[in-house]
Motif scaffolding. Structure first.
Motif, PDB file in Angstrom:
ATOM      1  N   MET A 196       0.820  -1.196   0.000  1.00  0.00           N
ATOM      2  CA  MET A 196       0.000   0.000   0.000  1.00  0.00           C
ATOM      3  C   MET A 196       0.864   1.259   0.000  1.00  0.00           C
ATOM      4  O   MET A 196       0.561   2.213  -0.702  1.00  0.00           O
ATOM      5  N   SER A 197       1.932   1.271   0.803  1.00  0.00           N
ATOM      6  CA  SER A 197       2.799   2.459   0.857  1.00  0.00           C
ATOM      7  C   SER A 197       3.522   2.668  -0.471  1.00  0.00           C
ATOM      8  O   SER A 197       3.804   3.803  -0.855  1.00  0.00           O
ATOM      9  N   GLY A 198       3.800   1.593  -1.194  1.00  0.00           N
ATOM     10  CA  GLY A 198       4.434   1.708  -2.517  1.00  0.00           C
ATOM     11  C   GLY A 198       3.509   2.393  -3.513  1.00  0.00           C
ATOM     12  O   GLY A 198       3.948   3.205  -4.335  1.00  0.00           O
ATOM     13  N   GLN A 199       2.210   2.095  -3.425  1.00  0.00           N
ATOM     14  CA  GLN A 199       1.231   2.718  -4.319  1.00  0.00           C
ATOM     15  C   GLN A 199       1.070   4.200  -3.996  1.00  0.00           C
ATOM     16  O   GLN A 199       0.944   5.033  -4.898  1.00  0.00           O
ATOM     17  N   LEU A 200       1.082   4.528  -2.710  1.00  0.00           N
ATOM     18  CA  LEU A 200       0.984   5.936  -2.317  1.00  0.00           C
ATOM     19  C   LEU A 200       2.213   6.708  -2.775  1.00  0.00           C
ATOM     20  O   LEU A 200       2.104   7.852  -3.227  1.00  0.00           O
ATOM     21  N   LEU A 201       3.372   6.089  -2.654  1.00  0.00           N
ATOM     22  CA  LEU A 201       4.606   6.728  -3.105  1.00  0.00           C
ATOM     23  C   LEU A 201       4.575   6.935  -4.622  1.00  0.00           C
ATOM     24  O   LEU A 201       4.953   8.000  -5.121  1.00  0.00           O
TER      25      LEU A 201
END
Length: 131
Positions: A1-6
């Motif tokens: 999820m944090s990769g998608q936000l980044l």
């Protein structure tokens, strides 16, 4: 999820950077000829020393005609966010439809221009036909 936000944040930042760059370069927008003084500036930029003595502006500001003291006529039209110009000669197409004047230079890349000149259209049509 944090990769998608980044990834989303990076994409958004890249889009904003491109929008800022386009704004700084003067790309896009709705460029129009503001008044006779602006058309005079554009004519001088297009051909050094061209000093119009007679001017006709399109009502929407997307083009215009300028005649100098020697009788040479310059056609200006919007081309993207800038203006293009051509000196008119005897190889042109002129058609009048009430207040609309259609001028064709014979150049495929410049195409035909339709100018709403109001009450000035008939006089300009007659003078262009005499070129």
């Amino acid at each position: 999820m944090s990769g998608q936000l980044l990834q989303f944040g990076g994409s958004l930042l890249a889009i904003l950077a491109l929008a800022w760059l386009a704004h700084r370069l003067g790309l896009g927008g709705d460029t129009r000829i503001r008044d006779e003084a602006h058309l005079r500036e554009l004519a001088e930029e297009a051909l050094c020393g061209f000093d119009p003595v007679e001017i006709a502006l399109d009502r929407a500001g997307v083009g215009g005609l300028a005649r100098n003291a020697q009788g040479r006529v310059m056609l200006l039209r919007r081309h993207g966010a800038h203006f293009a110009s051509r000196l008119l000669d005897n190889h042109l197409h002129v058609r009048l439809d009430r207040h609309l004047l259609e001028v064709g230079t014979g150049e495929r890349r410049f195409d035909r221009v339709i100018l709403d000149l109001g009450d000035q259209a008939p006089a300009w049509a007659a003078s262009l036909r005499r070129l």
